[in-house]
Design an enzyme around this catalytic site. Structure first.
Site, mmCIF file in Angstrom:
data_model
loop_
_atom_site.group_PDB
_atom_site.id
_atom_site.type_symbol
_atom_site.label_atom_id
_atom_site.label_comp_id
_atom_site.label_asym_id
_atom_site.label_seq_id
_atom_site.Cartn_x
_atom_site.Cartn_y
_atom_site.Cartn_z
ATOM 1 N N HIS A 5 -4.183 6.760 1.797
ATOM 2 C CA HIS A 5 -4.406 5.445 1.200
ATOM 3 C C HIS A 5 -5.809 4.968 1.569
ATOM 4 C CE1 HIS A 5 -3.978 1.458 -0.164
ATOM 5 N NE2 HIS A 5 -4.157 0.962 1.038
ATOM 6 N N ASN A 16 -9.861 -1.265 -2.016
ATOM 7 C CA ASN A 16 -8.443 -1.009 -1.775
ATOM 8 C C ASN A 16 -7.653 -1.473 -3.005
ATOM 9 O OD1 ASN A 16 -5.785 -0.989 -0.940
ATOM 10 N ND2 ASN A 16 -6.154 -1.998 1.017
ATOM 11 N N CYS A 35 0.813 -1.233 0.000
ATOM 12 C CA CYS A 35 0.000 0.000 0.000
ATOM 13 C C CYS A 35 0.842 1.277 0.000
ATOM 14 C CB CYS A 35 -0.945 0.004 1.187
ATOM 15 S SG CYS A 35 -2.073 -1.381 1.128
HETATM 16 O O1 UT7 Z 1 -4.152 -1.752 2.909
HETATM 17 C C1 UT7 Z 1 -3.989 -2.793 3.773
HETATM 18 C C2 UT7 Z 1 -4.467 -2.776 4.914
HETATM 19 N N1 UT7 Z 1 -5.685 -3.332 5.349
HETATM 20 C C3 UT7 Z 1 -6.318 -2.654 6.285
HETATM 21 O O2 UT7 Z 1 -5.950 -1.549 6.626
HETATM 22 C C4 UT7 Z 1 -7.491 -3.325 6.930
HETATM 23 C C5 UT7 Z 1 -7.583 -2.939 8.370
HETATM 24 N N2 UT7 Z 1 -8.603 -3.675 9.074
HETATM 25 C C6 UT7 Z 1 -9.910 -3.462 8.838
HETATM 26 O O3 UT7 Z 1 -10.246 -2.621 8.035
HETATM 27 C C7 UT7 Z 1 -10.916 -4.238 9.635
HETATM 28 O O4 UT7 Z 1 -10.242 -5.002 10.619
HETATM 29 C C8 UT7 Z 1 -11.803 -5.169 8.770
HETATM 30 C C9 UT7 Z 1 -12.754 -4.352 7.934
HETATM 31 C C10 UT7 Z 1 -10.951 -6.037 7.876
HETATM 32 C C11 UT7 Z 1 -12.634 -6.091 9.671
HETATM 33 O O5 UT7 Z 1 -13.415 -5.323 10.560
HETATM 34 P P1 UT7 Z 1 -13.525 -5.728 12.111
HETATM 35 O O6 UT7 Z 1 -14.515 -4.842 12.698
HETATM 36 O O7 UT7 Z 1 -12.127 -5.717 12.665
HETATM 37 O O8 UT7 Z 1 -14.105 -7.198 12.031
HETATM 38 P P2 UT7 Z 1 -13.520 -8.530 12.649
HETATM 39 O O9 UT7 Z 1 -12.378 -9.019 11.845
HETATM 40 O O10 UT7 Z 1 -13.322 -8.356 14.119
HETATM 41 O O11 UT7 Z 1 -14.734 -9.483 12.409
HETATM 42 C C12 UT7 Z 1 -16.005 -9.247 13.013
HETATM 43 C C13 UT7 Z 1 -16.948 -10.328 12.553
HETATM 44 C C14 UT7 Z 1 -16.378 -11.731 12.697
HETATM 45 O O12 UT7 Z 1 -17.440 -12.577 13.103
HETATM 46 P P3 UT7 Z 1 -17.653 -12.989 14.661
HETATM 47 O O13 UT7 Z 1 -16.377 -13.663 15.043
HETATM 48 O O14 UT7 Z 1 -17.867 -11.693 15.384
HETATM 49 O O15 UT7 Z 1 -18.832 -13.872 14.602
HETATM 50 C C15 UT7 Z 1 -15.955 -12.075 11.323
HETATM 51 O O16 UT7 Z 1 -15.969 -13.460 11.089
HETATM 52 O O17 UT7 Z 1 -17.238 -10.174 11.163
HETATM 53 C C16 UT7 Z 1 -16.991 -11.408 10.482
HETATM 54 N N3 UT7 Z 1 -16.564 -11.108 9.123
HETATM 55 C C17 UT7 Z 1 -17.411 -10.902 8.105
HETATM 56 N N4 UT7 Z 1 -18.753 -10.943 8.043
HETATM 57 C C18 UT7 Z 1 -19.315 -10.681 6.864
HETATM 58 C C19 UT7 Z 1 -15.286 -10.937 8.658
HETATM 59 N N5 UT7 Z 1 -15.324 -10.636 7.352
HETATM 60 C C20 UT7 Z 1 -16.623 -10.611 6.985
HETATM 61 C C21 UT7 Z 1 -17.284 -10.358 5.777
HETATM 62 N N6 UT7 Z 1 -18.641 -10.404 5.758
HETATM 63 N N7 UT7 Z 1 -16.614 -10.069 4.645
#
Ligand code: UT7
Length: 331
Positions: A258, A288, A113
């Site tokens: 970014h 992204n 990135c």
């Molecule tokens: O350029 C590179 C860099 N990347 C980034 O900067 C990404 C940085 N991180 C993020 O933007 C966030 O961490 C995410 C958007 C990727 C995830 O958001 P979050 O609020 O941290 O979600 P999480 O990973 O804690 O997941 C919450 C829930 C989980 O379910 P449970 O365990 O609470 O039942 C995941 O399994 O959301 C679930 N989940 C999804 N649900 C529906 C994870 N991905 C998805 C999805 N659709 N695509």
């Protein structure tokens, strides 16, 4: 020493639009989840044979045209990507061939990135030292063929899109204009918090059927840790760029962050007190696009008239590595 400036910006976006609803058909996800957590509404996916080099070449052709130059005027190519057409050689040489520019050098940058800013810093040095006069810096990504478009990979798969952006960098005589400074950082202890493990030269052999079954060839991310570091490092990098040049937050005319997650950028601009109208976003349209994101944002800001001559532009990025970077530009 001569300062450098961006002389022209170009882009290429694949035609195919993939909405969040389209992804619902491939994995257990929802439009609502994706929008709420990331701000993404749709992204582009490349067609078959539309590799990072081809898209980068098309973006480069537009950047050269918009700079008022001919391809023969280009002295060097810098190509930033995490999704090269092949493991080797790098995609920069493929761009050189597609552009048909004699035997000029081509360098690939592997900084995800922040790849565009790392690449821009190299171009900036070549211009300042008068090694080269016109350097192409390209950021191009084909994520769609590398992500796991299934429920197992959904946390990563919904985030990324394909696209290419390019700039031509050249010398500027007006001392007040151009790239004022670029600041680069890395913290390799977090390398495995966002990575693709295989194929890898540490393994004998590099790729096995077992690795494929385990999905080790797909990107894996510790999303929460990436988020946590991004919201700390990006403000730090923005302040570093301002402090290096004796400016303050209100002096920024345009912030180009970014685009990994709209929530990250809202947090960063909020904590620094930068009003939303000064912040460029394209994540809702493209997701992204990694190394392509910043030139794509610059392109949009030029098109919508927000990026004007004389504007003080602050660019900041954070991503896999971890790497992060910022630049301050007097447009
Ligand atoms: O350029 C590179 C860099 N990347 C980034 O900067 C990404 C940085 N991180 C993020 O933007 C966030 O961490 C995410 C958007 C990727 C995830 O958001 P979050 O609020 O941290 O979600 P999480 O990973 O804690 O997941 C919450 C829930 C989980 O379910 P449970 O365990 O609470 O039942 C995941 O399994 O959301 C679930 N989940 C999804 N649900 C529906 C994870 N991905 C998805 C999805 N659709 N695509």
């Amino acid at each position: 020493m001569k300062r450098s400036r961006i002389l022209g910006v170009g882009r290429y976006l694949p035609e195919k639009v993939v909405t969040n609803v389209d992804l619902e058909k491939l994995m257990d996800t929802s439009d609502e989840w994706i929008r709420q957590r990331t701000g993404i509404e749709q992204r582009r996916f490349a067609a078959e044979n539309e590799g990072a080099a081809l898209m980068g070449t098309k973006a480069a052709e537009e950047a050269i045209r918009r700079a008022g130059l001919k391809k023969e005027d280009i002295d060097f190519i810098i190509f930033a990507t995490l999704s090269p057409d092949y493991n080797f050689p790098g995609s920069g040489v493929l761009v050189q061939d597609m552009l048909g520019i004699d035997t000029i050098g081509a360098l690939d940058v592997r900084n995800q990135c922040t790849g565009f800013l790392y690449g821009l810093s190299v171009a900036d040095q070549y211009i300042r030292t008068e090694t080269f006069k016109h350097v192409l810096v390209i950021g191009s990504e084909v994520h769609s063929t590398g992500i796991e478009l299934a429920t197992r990979g959904r946390d990563v798969a919904v985030l990324f899109g394909d696209g290419a952006g390019a700039v031509v960098v050249g010398p500027v005589d007006d001392e007040k204009k151009g790239i004022l400074s670029i600041h680069l950082h890395a913290e390799g202890k977090y390398a495995k918090d966002l990575w693709v493990e295989a194929p890898g030269s540490v393994y004998h052999p590099r790729l096995t059927h077992e690795m494929l079954d385990q999905g080790k060839h797909y990107p894996k991310m510790n999303g929460r840790n990436v988020f946590k570091h991004a919201v700390t490092r990006m403000p730090e990098a923005i302040m570093e760029a301002l402090n290096a040049n004796g400016y303050q937050i209100p002096d920024i005319d345009l912030l180009v962050p970014h685009q990994a997650n709209m929530r990250i950028n809202e947090y960063v601009s909020g904590v620094l007190g930068i009003p939303p109208e000064k912040v460029v976003h394209n994540i809702q349209k493209y997701g992204n696009t990694t190394a392509a994101t910043i030139p794509l944002c610059l392109y949009d800001a030029l098109e919508d008239g927000r990026l004007k001559p004389g504007a003080l532009v602050c660019v900041a990025a954070f991503g896999a590595g971890f790497t992060w970077a910022s630049a301050l530009i007097r447009w």
